[in-house]
Design a protein around this motif. Structure first.
Motif, PDB file in Angstrom:
ATOM      1  N   LEU A   1       0.873  -1.174   0.000  1.00 48.98           N
ATOM      2  CA  LEU A   1       0.000   0.000   0.000  1.00 48.98           C
ATOM      3  C   LEU A   1       0.903   1.215   0.000  1.00 48.98           C
ATOM      4  N   LEU A   2       0.709   2.092  -0.974  1.00 48.21           N
ATOM      5  CA  LEU A   2       1.459   3.342  -1.054  1.00 48.21           C
ATOM      6  C   LEU A   2       0.551   4.484  -0.628  1.00 48.21           C
ATOM      7  N   ILE A   3       1.036   5.285   0.305  1.00 48.44           N
ATOM      8  CA  ILE A   3       0.312   6.481   0.741  1.00 48.44           C
ATOM      9  C   ILE A   3       1.127   7.681   0.292  1.00 48.44           C
ATOM     10  N   VAL A   4       0.558   8.460  -0.624  1.00 50.65           N
ATOM     11  CA  VAL A   4       1.212   9.658  -1.150  1.00 50.65           C
ATOM     12  C   VAL A   4       0.458  10.851  -0.587  1.00 50.65           C
ATOM     13  N   HIS A   5       1.172  11.729   0.088  1.00 51.43           N
ATOM     14  CA  HIS A   5       0.500  12.803   0.819  1.00 51.43           C
ATOM     15  C   HIS A   5       1.288  14.106   0.764  1.00 51.43           C
ATOM     16  N   HIS A   6       0.553  15.181   0.961  1.00 56.75           N
ATOM     17  CA  HIS A   6       1.162  16.487   1.202  1.00 56.75           C
ATOM     18  C   HIS A   6       0.641  16.923   2.563  1.00 56.75           C
ATOM     19  N   THR A   7       1.523  16.866   3.547  1.00 60.08           N
ATOM     20  CA  THR A   7       1.134  17.036   4.939  1.00 60.08           C
ATOM     21  C   THR A   7       1.853  18.250   5.503  1.00 60.08           C
ATOM     22  N   VAL A   8       1.183  19.386   5.463  1.00 52.52           N
ATOM     23  CA  VAL A   8       1.833  20.635   5.851  1.00 52.52           C
ATOM     24  C   VAL A   8       1.236  21.271   7.096  1.00 52.52           C
ATOM     25  N   SER A   9       0.092  20.816   7.517  1.00 49.89           N
ATOM     26  CA  SER A   9      -0.591  21.445   8.650  1.00 49.89           C
ATOM     27  C   SER A   9      -0.839  20.423   9.747  1.00 49.89           C
TER      28      SER A   9
ATOM     29  N   GLY B   1      -4.731   2.947  10.656  1.00 52.15           N
ATOM     30  CA  GLY B   1      -5.667   1.984  10.081  1.00 52.15           C
ATOM     31  C   GLY B   1      -4.977   1.010   9.148  1.00 52.15           C
ATOM     32  N   ALA B   2      -4.101   1.526   8.301  1.00 52.32           N
ATOM     33  CA  ALA B   2      -3.408   0.680   7.322  1.00 52.32           C
ATOM     34  C   ALA B   2      -2.480  -0.317   8.001  1.00 52.32           C
ATOM     35  N   ARG B   3      -1.949   0.061   9.153  1.00 54.76           N
ATOM     36  CA  ARG B   3      -0.987  -0.794   9.864  1.00 54.76           C
ATOM     37  C   ARG B   3      -1.620  -1.582  10.998  1.00 54.76           C
ATOM     38  N   ASP B   4      -2.929  -1.678  10.996  1.00 54.68           N
ATOM     39  CA  ASP B   4      -3.631  -2.420  12.047  1.00 54.68           C
ATOM     40  C   ASP B   4      -3.100  -3.850  12.117  1.00 54.68           C
ATOM     41  N   ASP B   5      -2.943  -4.358  13.331  1.00 53.54           N
ATOM     42  CA  ASP B   5      -2.385  -5.697  13.536  1.00 53.54           C
ATOM     43  C   ASP B   5      -3.204  -6.805  12.877  1.00 53.54           C
ATOM     44  N   ASP B   6      -4.477  -6.580  12.649  1.00 55.16           N
ATOM     45  CA  ASP B   6      -5.327  -7.603  12.025  1.00 55.16           C
ATOM     46  C   ASP B   6      -5.110  -7.711  10.521  1.00 55.16           C
ATOM     47  N   ILE B   7      -4.414  -6.754   9.938  1.00 57.54           N
ATOM     48  CA  ILE B   7      -4.146  -6.772   8.495  1.00 57.54           C
ATOM     49  C   ILE B   7      -2.735  -7.313   8.292  1.00 57.54           C
ATOM     50  N   GLU B   8      -2.676  -8.501   7.703  1.00 56.97           N
ATOM     51  CA  GLU B   8      -1.382  -9.159   7.527  1.00 56.97           C
ATOM     52  C   GLU B   8      -0.992  -9.179   6.057  1.00 56.97           C
ATOM     53  N   GLY B   9       0.306  -9.201   5.825  1.00 61.32           N
ATOM     54  CA  GLY B   9       0.810  -9.369   4.471  1.00 61.32           C
ATOM     55  C   GLY B   9       0.768  -8.109   3.629  1.00 61.32           C
ATOM     56  N   VAL B  10       0.734  -6.938   4.278  1.00 57.92           N
ATOM     57  CA  VAL B  10       0.706  -5.672   3.539  1.00 57.92           C
ATOM     58  C   VAL B  10       1.816  -4.776   4.064  1.00 57.92           C
ATOM     59  N   GLU B  11       2.714  -4.391   3.178  1.00 54.69           N
ATOM     60  CA  GLU B  11       3.743  -3.411   3.501  1.00 54.69           C
ATOM     61  C   GLU B  11       3.161  -2.034   3.216  1.00 54.69           C
ATOM     62  N   VAL B  12       3.208  -1.160   4.197  1.00 52.89           N
ATOM     63  CA  VAL B  12       2.675   0.199   4.056  1.00 52.89           C
ATOM     64  C   VAL B  12       3.841   1.152   3.878  1.00 52.89           C
ATOM     65  N   ARG B  13       3.834   1.882   2.762  1.00 56.83           N
ATOM     66  CA  ARG B  13       4.878   2.875   2.491  1.00 56.83           C
ATOM     67  C   ARG B  13       4.222   4.243   2.410  1.00 56.83           C
ATOM     68  N   SER B  14       4.736   5.174   3.158  1.00 62.38           N
ATOM     69  CA  SER B  14       4.241   6.544   3.165  1.00 62.38           C
ATOM     70  C   SER B  14       5.296   7.432   2.520  1.00 62.38           C
ATOM     71  N   LYS B  15       4.891   8.172   1.501  1.00 61.13           N
ATOM     72  CA  LYS B  15       5.831   9.037   0.778  1.00 61.13           C
ATOM     73  C   LYS B  15       5.237  10.432   0.640  1.00 61.13           C
ATOM     74  N   ALA B  16       6.051  11.427   0.906  1.00 63.28           N
ATOM     75  CA  ALA B  16       5.648  12.805   0.640  1.00 63.28           C
ATOM     76  C   ALA B  16       5.455  12.949  -0.866  1.00 63.28           C
ATOM     77  N   ALA B  17       4.454  13.706  -1.260  1.00 61.67           N
ATOM     78  CA  ALA B  17       4.107  13.835  -2.680  1.00 61.67           C
ATOM     79  C   ALA B  17       5.284  14.324  -3.520  1.00 61.67           C
ATOM     80  N   LEU B  18       6.115  15.176  -2.969  1.00 64.41           N
ATOM     81  CA  LEU B  18       7.244  15.699  -3.737  1.00 64.41           C
ATOM     82  C   LEU B  18       8.379  14.696  -3.898  1.00 64.41           C
TER      83      LEU B  18
END
Length: 152
Positions: free
Chosen positions: A4-12, A25-42
Protein backbone atom coordinates in the motif's frame (compact mmCIF):
# COMPACT_ATOMS: atom_id res chain seq x y z
CA UNK A 1 3.88 -9.21 0.09
CA UNK A 2 1.27 -6.69 -1.00
CA UNK A 3 2.12 -2.99 -0.94
CA UNK A 4 0.00 0.00 0.00
CA UNK A 5 1.46 3.34 -1.05
CA UNK A 6 0.31 6.48 0.74
CA UNK A 7 1.21 9.66 -1.15
CA UNK A 8 0.50 12.80 0.82
CA UNK A 9 1.16 16.49 1.20
CA UNK A 10 1.13 17.04 4.94
CA UNK A 11 1.83 20.64 5.85
CA UNK A 12 -0.59 21.45 8.65
CA UNK A 13 -1.49 19.93 12.02
CA UNK A 14 -4.85 18.86 10.55
CA UNK A 15 -3.32 17.00 7.61
CA UNK A 16 -0.76 15.40 9.96
CA UNK A 17 -3.62 14.14 12.15
CA UNK A 18 -5.42 12.73 9.13
CA UNK A 19 -2.27 11.02 7.83
CA UNK A 20 -1.60 9.55 11.28
CA UNK A 21 -5.08 8.05 11.40
CA UNK A 22 -4.75 6.64 7.86
CA UNK A 23 -1.41 5.05 8.80
CA UNK A 24 -2.83 3.60 12.02
CA UNK A 25 -5.67 1.98 10.08
CA UNK A 26 -3.41 0.68 7.32
CA UNK A 27 -0.99 -0.79 9.86
CA UNK A 28 -3.63 -2.42 12.05
CA UNK A 29 -2.39 -5.70 13.54
CA UNK A 30 -5.33 -7.60 12.03
CA UNK A 31 -4.15 -6.77 8.50
CA UNK A 32 -1.38 -9.16 7.53
CA UNK A 33 0.81 -9.37 4.47
CA UNK A 34 0.71 -5.67 3.54
CA UNK A 35 3.74 -3.41 3.50
CA UNK A 36 2.67 0.20 4.06
CA UNK A 37 4.88 2.87 2.49
CA UNK A 38 4.24 6.54 3.17
CA UNK A 39 5.83 9.04 0.78
CA UNK A 40 5.65 12.81 0.64
CA UNK A 41 4.11 13.84 -2.68
CA UNK A 42 7.24 15.70 -3.74
CA UNK A 43 9.43 12.60 -3.26
CA UNK A 44 7.11 9.83 -4.51
CA UNK A 45 8.33 8.32 -7.77
CA UNK A 46 7.02 6.29 -10.68
CA UNK A 47 8.75 3.19 -9.29
CA UNK A 48 6.99 3.71 -5.93
CA UNK A 49 3.68 3.77 -7.77
CA UNK A 50 4.43 0.83 -10.07
CA UNK A 51 5.26 -1.29 -7.01
CA UNK A 52 1.94 -0.54 -5.30
CA UNK A 53 -1.11 -2.79 -5.12
CA UNK A 54 -3.29 0.05 -3.80
CA UNK A 55 -2.89 3.76 -3.18
CA UNK A 56 -4.07 6.39 -0.70
CA UNK A 57 -3.75 10.03 -1.71
CA UNK A 58 -3.85 12.85 0.84
CA UNK A 59 -3.93 16.58 0.21
CA UNK A 60 -5.05 19.88 1.61
CA UNK A 61 -7.46 21.87 -0.52
CA UNK A 62 -5.55 24.94 -1.68
CA UNK A 63 -7.38 27.72 -3.50
CA UNK A 64 -10.09 25.29 -4.57
CA UNK A 65 -7.63 22.67 -5.86
CA UNK A 66 -5.32 19.90 -4.66
CA UNK A 67 -1.92 20.93 -3.34
CA UNK A 68 0.79 21.79 -5.82
CA UNK A 69 2.84 18.93 -4.37
CA UNK A 70 0.18 16.34 -5.19
CA UNK A 71 -0.24 17.88 -8.64
CA UNK A 72 3.54 17.49 -9.08
CA UNK A 73 3.18 13.78 -8.21
CA UNK A 74 0.50 13.40 -10.87
CA UNK A 75 2.61 15.31 -13.41
CA UNK A 76 5.53 12.96 -12.67
CA UNK A 77 3.65 9.66 -12.89
CA UNK A 78 0.75 10.27 -15.30
CA UNK A 79 2.24 9.11 -18.60
CA UNK A 80 4.56 6.39 -17.24
CA UNK A 81 1.69 4.94 -15.15
CA UNK A 82 -0.94 5.09 -17.87
CA UNK A 83 -1.66 1.52 -18.97
CA UNK A 84 0.69 0.14 -16.29
CA UNK A 85 -1.57 0.76 -13.29
CA UNK A 86 -4.97 0.17 -14.86
CA UNK A 87 -7.53 -0.78 -12.20
CA UNK A 88 -5.32 0.27 -9.27
CA UNK A 89 -7.60 0.80 -6.26
CA UNK A 90 -7.14 4.24 -4.73
CA UNK A 91 -8.64 6.25 -1.90
CA UNK A 92 -8.45 9.94 -1.07
CA UNK A 93 -8.57 12.19 1.96
CA UNK A 94 -8.72 15.99 1.73
CA UNK A 95 -8.58 18.70 4.36
CA UNK A 96 -9.92 22.20 3.77
CA UNK A 97 -10.90 25.12 5.89
CA UNK A 98 -14.23 25.55 4.13
CA UNK A 99 -14.36 23.74 0.77
CA UNK A 100 -12.83 20.56 -0.59
CA UNK A 101 -15.00 19.97 -3.67
CA UNK A 102 -12.54 21.36 -6.22
CA UNK A 103 -9.65 19.31 -4.85
CA UNK A 104 -11.74 16.12 -4.85
CA UNK A 105 -12.98 16.76 -8.38
CA UNK A 106 -9.45 17.40 -9.68
CA UNK A 107 -7.92 14.30 -8.08
CA UNK A 108 -10.77 12.06 -9.22
CA UNK A 109 -10.57 13.40 -12.76
CA UNK A 110 -6.84 12.72 -13.04
CA UNK A 111 -7.14 9.29 -11.38
CA UNK A 112 -9.87 8.34 -13.85
CA UNK A 113 -7.63 9.46 -16.72
CA UNK A 114 -4.85 7.19 -15.48
CA UNK A 115 -7.32 4.33 -15.18
CA UNK A 116 -7.44 3.88 -11.41
CA UNK A 117 -10.55 2.67 -9.59
CA UNK A 118 -11.85 4.65 -6.63
CA UNK A 119 -12.05 2.16 -3.78
CA UNK A 120 -13.95 4.30 -1.27
CA UNK A 121 -15.64 7.68 -1.30
CA UNK A 122 -13.19 10.41 -0.28
CA UNK A 123 -12.88 11.48 3.33
CA UNK A 124 -13.23 15.25 3.43
CA UNK A 125 -12.69 17.28 6.57
CA UNK A 126 -13.39 20.97 7.11
CA UNK A 127 -11.63 22.60 10.03
CA UNK A 128 -9.96 20.63 12.81
CA UNK A 129 -10.39 16.82 12.51
CA UNK A 130 -12.68 15.53 15.25
CA UNK A 131 -13.02 11.95 16.49
CA UNK A 132 -15.42 11.03 13.65
CA UNK A 133 -13.00 12.41 11.04
CA UNK A 134 -10.07 10.53 12.55
CA UNK A 135 -12.16 7.33 12.60
CA UNK A 136 -13.10 7.84 8.93
CA UNK A 137 -9.40 8.26 8.06
CA UNK A 138 -8.50 5.16 10.09
CA UNK A 139 -11.13 3.16 8.20
CA UNK A 140 -9.91 4.56 4.87
CA UNK A 141 -6.40 3.33 5.63
CA UNK A 142 -7.58 -0.08 6.80
CA UNK A 143 -9.92 -0.85 3.90
CA UNK A 144 -7.41 0.37 1.32
CA UNK A 145 -4.74 -1.85 2.91
CA UNK A 146 -7.20 -4.74 2.55
CA UNK A 147 -7.66 -3.81 -1.12
CA UNK A 148 -3.88 -4.02 -1.53
CA UNK A 149 -3.91 -7.40 0.19
CA UNK A 150 -6.60 -8.70 -2.18
CA UNK A 151 -4.77 -7.45 -5.25
CA UNK A 152 -1.24 -8.38 -4.15
Amino acid sequence: MARLLIVHHTVSPATREMLGAVLDGARDDDIEGVEVRSKAALSATVSDLLGADALVLGTPANIGYMSGALKHFFDTVFYPAQGETEGLPYSLYVHGDNDTAGAVRAVESIAKGIGWDRHRPPVTVHGRPDAAAREACWELGAVTALAAQERG
